[in-house]
Design a protein around this motif. Structure first.
Motif, PDB file in Angstrom:
ATOM      1  N   GLY A 337       0.707  -1.115  -0.013  1.00 64.67           N
ATOM      2  CA  GLY A 337      -0.054  -0.002  -0.041  1.00 64.67           C
ATOM      3  C   GLY A 337       0.797   1.158   0.190  1.00 64.67           C
ATOM      4  N   VAL A 338       2.116   1.235  -0.041  1.00 61.89           N
ATOM      5  CA  VAL A 338       3.041   2.368   0.028  1.00 61.89           C
ATOM      6  C   VAL A 338       3.550   2.544  -1.258  1.00 61.89           C
ATOM      7  CG1 VAL A 338       5.120   3.201   1.204  1.00 61.89           C
ATOM      8  CG2 VAL A 338       3.369   1.921   2.530  1.00 61.89           C
ATOM      9  N   ASN A 339       3.755   3.753  -1.744  1.00 68.78           N
ATOM     10  CA  ASN A 339       4.080   4.202  -3.096  1.00 68.78           C
ATOM     11  C   ASN A 339       5.708   4.200  -3.103  1.00 68.78           C
ATOM     12  OD1 ASN A 339       1.647   4.346  -3.974  1.00 68.78           O
ATOM     13  ND2 ASN A 339       1.730   6.672  -4.274  1.00 68.78           N
ATOM     14  N   ASN A 357      24.172   0.902  -8.021  1.00 72.08           N
ATOM     15  CA  ASN A 357      23.674  -0.327  -8.780  1.00 72.08           C
ATOM     16  C   ASN A 357      22.861  -1.168  -7.317  1.00 72.08           C
ATOM     17  OD1 ASN A 357      23.347  -1.809 -10.978  1.00 72.08           O
ATOM     18  ND2 ASN A 357      25.181  -3.142 -10.198  1.00 72.08           N
ATOM     19  N   TYR A 358      21.522  -1.272  -7.617  1.00 70.52           N
ATOM     20  CA  TYR A 358      20.914  -2.117  -6.670  1.00 70.52           C
ATOM     21  C   TYR A 358      19.644  -2.726  -7.490  1.00 70.52           C
ATOM     22  CZ  TYR A 358      17.826   1.939  -7.700  1.00 70.52           C
ATOM     23  OH  TYR A 358      17.159   2.817  -8.471  1.00 70.52           O
ATOM     24  N   GLN A 359      19.002  -3.620  -6.824  1.00 68.89           N
ATOM     25  CA  GLN A 359      17.701  -4.187  -7.058  1.00 68.89           C
ATOM     26  C   GLN A 359      16.901  -4.385  -6.303  1.00 68.89           C
ATOM     27  OE1 GLN A 359      18.421  -8.281  -9.032  1.00 68.89           O
ATOM     28  NE2 GLN A 359      17.745  -7.200 -10.846  1.00 68.89           N
ATOM     29  N   ILE A 360      15.413  -4.058  -6.632  1.00 69.56           N
ATOM     30  CA  ILE A 360      14.391  -4.146  -5.656  1.00 69.56           C
ATOM     31  C   ILE A 360      13.710  -5.413  -6.265  1.00 69.56           C
ATOM     32  CG2 ILE A 360      12.515  -2.977  -5.228  1.00 69.56           C
ATOM     33  CD1 ILE A 360      13.739  -0.425  -6.255  1.00 69.56           C
ATOM     34  N   ILE A 361      13.399  -6.420  -5.184  1.00 66.78           N
ATOM     35  CA  ILE A 361      12.930  -7.571  -5.440  1.00 66.78           C
ATOM     36  C   ILE A 361      11.549  -7.664  -4.747  1.00 66.78           C
ATOM     37  CG2 ILE A 361      12.923 -10.086  -5.519  1.00 66.78           C
ATOM     38  CD1 ILE A 361      15.888  -9.768  -5.960  1.00 66.78           C
ATOM     39  N   VAL A 362      10.409  -7.636  -5.592  1.00 64.34           N
ATOM     40  CA  VAL A 362       9.016  -7.531  -4.850  1.00 64.34           C
ATOM     41  C   VAL A 362       8.619  -8.898  -5.233  1.00 64.34           C
ATOM     42  CG1 VAL A 362       6.888  -6.241  -4.404  1.00 64.34           C
ATOM     43  CG2 VAL A 362       9.011  -5.113  -5.445  1.00 64.34           C
ATOM     44  N   ASP A 363       7.805  -9.364  -3.928  1.00 66.04           N
ATOM     45  CA  ASP A 363       6.846 -10.844  -4.179  1.00 66.04           C
ATOM     46  C   ASP A 363       5.846 -10.734  -3.316  1.00 66.04           C
ATOM     47  OD1 ASP A 363       6.401 -13.209  -5.316  1.00 66.04           O
ATOM     48  OD2 ASP A 363       8.178 -14.201  -4.708  1.00 66.04           O
ATOM     49  N   ARG A 364       4.976 -11.569  -3.467  1.00 61.32           N
ATOM     50  CA  ARG A 364       3.787 -11.659  -2.698  1.00 61.32           C
ATOM     51  C   ARG A 364       3.783 -13.145  -2.086  1.00 61.32           C
ATOM     52  NH1 ARG A 364      -1.792  -8.577  -3.428  1.00 61.32           N
ATOM     53  NH2 ARG A 364      -0.223  -6.833  -3.110  1.00 61.32           N
ATOM     54  N   VAL A 365       3.819 -13.196  -0.777  1.00 61.80           N
ATOM     55  CA  VAL A 365       3.945 -14.434  -0.174  1.00 61.80           C
ATOM     56  C   VAL A 365       2.728 -14.478   0.964  1.00 61.80           C
ATOM     57  CG1 VAL A 365       5.307 -16.138   1.298  1.00 61.80           C
ATOM     58  CG2 VAL A 365       6.604 -14.750  -0.241  1.00 61.80           C
ATOM     59  N   HIS A 367      -0.300 -13.586   0.762  1.00 60.21           N
ATOM     60  CA  HIS A 367      -1.126 -12.250   0.676  1.00 60.21           C
ATOM     61  C   HIS A 367      -0.498 -11.078   1.107  1.00 60.21           C
ATOM     62  CE1 HIS A 367      -4.297 -14.755  -0.385  1.00 60.21           C
ATOM     63  NE2 HIS A 367      -4.435 -15.565   0.786  1.00 60.21           N
ATOM     64  N   THR A 368       0.866 -11.122   1.556  1.00 59.05           N
ATOM     65  CA  THR A 368       1.804 -10.186   1.844  1.00 59.05           C
ATOM     66  C   THR A 368       2.814 -10.048   0.972  1.00 59.05           C
ATOM     67  OG1 THR A 368       1.241 -10.632   4.326  1.00 59.05           O
ATOM     68  CG2 THR A 368       2.876  -8.880   3.591  1.00 59.05           C
ATOM     69  N   ASP A 369       3.006  -8.511   0.632  1.00 59.72           N
ATOM     70  CA  ASP A 369       4.133  -8.247  -0.228  1.00 59.72           C
ATOM     71  C   ASP A 369       5.587  -8.349   0.454  1.00 59.72           C
ATOM     72  OD1 ASP A 369       2.343  -7.637  -2.284  1.00 59.72           O
ATOM     73  OD2 ASP A 369       2.266  -5.309  -1.625  1.00 59.72           O
ATOM     74  N   ARG A 427      16.198  -2.668 -12.626  1.00 60.62           N
ATOM     75  CA  ARG A 427      16.442  -1.910 -11.042  1.00 60.62           C
ATOM     76  C   ARG A 427      15.210  -2.857 -10.224  1.00 60.62           C
ATOM     77  NH1 ARG A 427      20.839  -0.308 -10.643  1.00 60.62           N
ATOM     78  NH2 ARG A 427      21.431   1.379 -11.561  1.00 60.62           N
ATOM     79  N   VAL A 428      14.005  -3.256 -11.151  1.00 58.56           N
ATOM     80  CA  VAL A 428      12.989  -3.839 -10.513  1.00 58.56           C
ATOM     81  C   VAL A 428      12.557  -5.050 -11.027  1.00 58.56           C
ATOM     82  CG1 VAL A 428      10.700  -3.331  -9.618  1.00 58.56           C
ATOM     83  CG2 VAL A 428      12.086  -1.347  -9.953  1.00 58.56           C
ATOM     84  N   VAL A 429      12.468  -6.143 -10.022  1.00 59.90           N
ATOM     85  CA  VAL A 429      12.075  -7.386 -10.249  1.00 59.90           C
ATOM     86  C   VAL A 429      10.520  -7.488  -9.454  1.00 59.90           C
ATOM     87  CG1 VAL A 429      12.378 -10.049 -10.454  1.00 59.90           C
ATOM     88  CG2 VAL A 429      14.244  -8.243 -10.731  1.00 59.90           C
ATOM     89  N   ASP A 430       9.527  -7.463 -10.435  1.00 61.63           N
ATOM     90  CA  ASP A 430       8.315  -7.566  -9.395  1.00 61.63           C
ATOM     91  C   ASP A 430       7.685  -8.994  -9.630  1.00 61.63           C
ATOM     92  OD1 ASP A 430       5.778  -7.264  -8.273  1.00 61.63           O
ATOM     93  OD2 ASP A 430       5.471  -5.356  -8.849  1.00 61.63           O
ATOM     94  N   LYS A 431       7.939  -9.807  -8.983  1.00 63.68           N
ATOM     95  CA  LYS A 431       7.421 -11.242  -9.052  1.00 63.68           C
ATOM     96  C   LYS A 431       5.833 -11.452  -8.830  1.00 63.68           C
ATOM     97  CE  LYS A 431      11.742 -13.148  -8.064  1.00 63.68           C
ATOM     98  NZ  LYS A 431      12.617 -13.814  -6.958  1.00 63.68           N
ATOM     99  N   ARG A 432       5.218 -10.362  -8.374  1.00 63.38           N
ATOM    100  CA  ARG A 432       3.932 -10.583  -7.791  1.00 63.38           C
ATOM    101  C   ARG A 432       2.903 -10.904  -8.781  1.00 63.38           C
ATOM    102  NH1 ARG A 432       3.425  -5.102  -4.625  1.00 63.38           N
ATOM    103  NH2 ARG A 432       4.456  -4.328  -6.685  1.00 63.38           N
ATOM    104  N   LYS A 433       1.993 -11.729  -8.740  1.00 60.10           N
ATOM    105  CA  LYS A 433       1.042 -12.079  -9.729  1.00 60.10           C
ATOM    106  C   LYS A 433      -0.331 -11.907  -8.878  1.00 60.10           C
ATOM    107  CE  LYS A 433       3.665 -15.844 -11.819  1.00 60.10           C
ATOM    108  NZ  LYS A 433       4.764 -15.729 -10.904  1.00 60.10           N
ATOM    109  N   ILE A 434      -0.722 -10.556  -9.132  1.00 62.91           N
ATOM    110  CA  ILE A 434      -2.009 -10.077  -8.422  1.00 62.91           C
ATOM    111  C   ILE A 434      -3.250 -10.048  -9.505  1.00 62.91           C
ATOM    112  CG2 ILE A 434      -3.185  -8.131  -7.153  1.00 62.91           C
ATOM    113  CD1 ILE A 434      -0.038  -7.264  -6.607  1.00 62.91           C
TER     114      ILE A 434
END
Lengths: 434, 143
Positions: A337-339, A357-365, A367-369, A427-434
């Motif tokens: 819920g946070v931008n 140089n960084y990488q942001i990895i977002v996933d959903r486990v 029901h929580t990001d 930069r961003v790896v978004d693995k969430r399947k919403i």
């Protein structure tokens, strides 16, 4: 409301008709000036089939082509310069962390107007010639220090050109010389506050207000800083391409920033179609400089997502207000819920001494990001002692938390390990399947 | 008498430690002593080698983050109380310890302890005062 609350009441409290007339007149001049003197701009206008004669008022603004950071990068360094260098007196520059840097040029007149914009911000924050303005934005190519410094001079305040860093000395000067207005990034303000409490000198601090900008910060962070330092904390907005800080500033109402629209006409557009959106709608913020001589950018796309409003402000100013930018038009992530914006993470990393140089990895486990920031280790940050490396990791974590309002998991990686594709880091790896 | 110790940042993932040792093996570097301190995410590999300069060069070329620090190596008798005498000498001299690692030489019946302290000079003189046998890198051999 007494007169001394405004730097330039005729402008800041002008009725709409007066402001529009001034903008119309200045816009006509600015378009002619840029068209005649900036070759790549002339080419862009021709491509769009528009000539200076077509622009007679602000109503015609939408006919002009947009400019982007890429246009400026392509024309680096002198392409968008409208005057001979002999008439320029100053260069400032963007950090260039996301690519080739952009340099901006100023005549003395440009600097005077910029200073005035910052002076308006200082007055709006309750400043006067009785104040001691403590500037710990960086001085140098970065516009933060020079901008607030010039504004403070124009107000007639006693100016402390501290620049950034050396926290203990900052606090020493603050107590010894009775600083009353603090100008820095909000995260540095929070850091100073923490150290002021640690050093036990909170009762020797005479600060009453802060003018904080140059990075995104939350309303919660504002209240924390205000509570911790016993001050009112005001937002200020700007970008090097347009001038620097002071493009817009907050008044005592703290409900958005008044745009200095006698110099910078704002528009909100749909970032995908370029269509101009009405007041109150969310879109990309675009500025047209109507008084600048050396570097006159028209319809410059900031990439900041924002809302403009003309609701009556209790402070008495009629200048159009912009909300705190809600992000960028290109890379926003919503995590729990946070931008979250990669650029915020980048800001923190650079400030903490890590490579960008960084990488942001977002996933959903369950029901929580989940939110992980992977960072590459450097020789400077490394130690043979575990506790030292862990303490630095903790520092980074708390800096990220205070910037983002959300806690990532920080993972330290070896150098050159973060995946790159076609030479450009992902930069961003978004693995969430919403 | 101090010894150069190399520390290497190692990600806590399968094969990462093997990668470091492979780089050293390929460069013909002989490991004299080593230890690893780890957290859930990463480890710090500390080692003493026969050719510090060569090892650093090889590791840097392979994009490892490295650091060289001065440590002390003491030879102690492989018997109960051997290490205690060294540590007591240091604590009496007020030298604080960051970390240590030890190993035994079967051949000589001696144990060696590598010490990383806050005040290296102070530690050296405190240990010499107690007649502790400090050794150089060439004397170390884990075999």
């Amino acid at each position: 409301m007494s007169e001394k609350n405004y730097f330039h009441p005729d402008i800041e409290c002008a009725d709409y008709g007066t402001m529009r007339a001034l903008q119309d007149e200045r816009l006509v001049w600015a378009v002619r000036h840029a068209y005649d003197n900036v070759e790549p701009y002339r080419a862009k206008c021709r491509e769009k089939g528009v000539e200076p004669g077509d622009i007679r008022s602000v109503d015609d603004l939408h006919k002009l082509p947009f400019l982007s950071k890429d246009d400026l990068r392509d024309a680096y360094p002198y392409g968008y310069l409208a005057l001979p260098l002999s008439e320029c007196v100053r260069i400032q520059s963007t950090s260039g962390t996301t690519g080739k840097r952009v340099v901006a040029f100023y005549t003395q007149h440009d600097l005077d107007l910029w200073d005035e914009c910052c002076a308006r911000a200082i007055i709006a924050a309750g400043g006067s010639n009785e104040d001691v303005v403590h500037v710990c934005y960086g001085y140098g190519l970065f516009t933060g220090g020079p901008g607030l410094n010039g504004g403070s001079h124009m107000v007639g305040s006693l100016t402390l050109p501290m620049s950034s860093g050396n926290t203990e000395r900052q606090i020493q000067f603050m107590t010894d010389l009775g600083s009353t207005i603090l100008c820095c990034t909000p995260s540095y303000a929070a850091f100073l506050a923490e150290n002021i409490h640690k050093m036990g000198v909170r009762d020797q601090i005479r600060l009453k207000a802060g003018i904080f900008g140059a990075e995104a910060w939350s309303e919660e962070m504002r209240r924390d800083i205000e509570r911790s330092l016993g001050i009112r904390a005001y937002d200020i907005y700007g970008l090097t391409e347009i001038s620097g800080p002071g493009v817009s500033f907050e008044c005592e109402e703290q409900t958005g920033m008044h745009v200095n629209e006698d110099h910078f006409i704002p528009e909100i557009i749909d970032p995908d179609t370029g269509e101009v959106l009405p007041l109150g709608e969310k879109g990309e913020l675009v500025f047209t400089c109507v008084t600048k001589q050396a570097f006159p950018l028209l319809r410059y796309r900031t990439r900041d997502i924002c809302i403009l409003t003309r609701d009556e402000c209790a402070c008495g100013r009629t200048l159009v207000k912009m909300r705190k930018p809600m992000g960028r038009s290109d890379d926003m992530l919503i995590i729990r819920g946070v931008n979250v914006f990669p650029s915020q993470i980048e800001t923190v990393l650079l400030r903490e001494g890590y490579p960008a140089n960084y990488q942001i990895i977002v996933d959903r486990v369950n029901h929580t990001d989940t939110f992980e920031v992977q960072v590459e280790m450097t020789s400077e940050m490394f130690s043979d002692e575990l506790k030292v490396v862990e303490a630095r990791e903790d520092e980074l974590l708390s800096a990220l938390r205070s910037m983002l309002g959300i806690s990532p998991k920080v993972t330290l990686r070896g150098p050159e390990t973060i995946a790159r594709s076609e030479g450009k880091a992902v930069r961003v790896v978004d693995k969430r399947k919403i | 008498m101090t010894i150069d110790q190399i520390s290497v940042f190692v990600e806590n993932e399968a094969g990462k430690l093997a990668g470091v040792t492979k780089v050293l093996a390929d460069a013909g570097i002989d490991l004299r002593a080593m230890s690893i301190a780890d957290t859930r995410d990463f480890g710090i590999l500390r080692m003493i080698v026969d050719d510090t300069g060569g090892a650093i060069e090889a590791l840097k070329a392979a994009d490892y983050v490295t650091l060289t620090s001065k440590v002390i190596a003491a030879k102690i008798e492989d018997r109960p109380g051997g290490l205690a005498s060294v540590l007591t000498a240091l604590s009496e001299a007020g030298v604080s310890m960051e970390y240590l690692y030890a190993f035994v030489s079967r051949r000589e019946g001696n144990a060696y302890v590598v010490l990383r302290v806050e005040d290296t000079e102070g530690a050296v003189s405190a240990l010499r005062g107690k007649n502790v046998d400090l050794v150089g890198a060439e004397d170390l051999s884990a075999s």
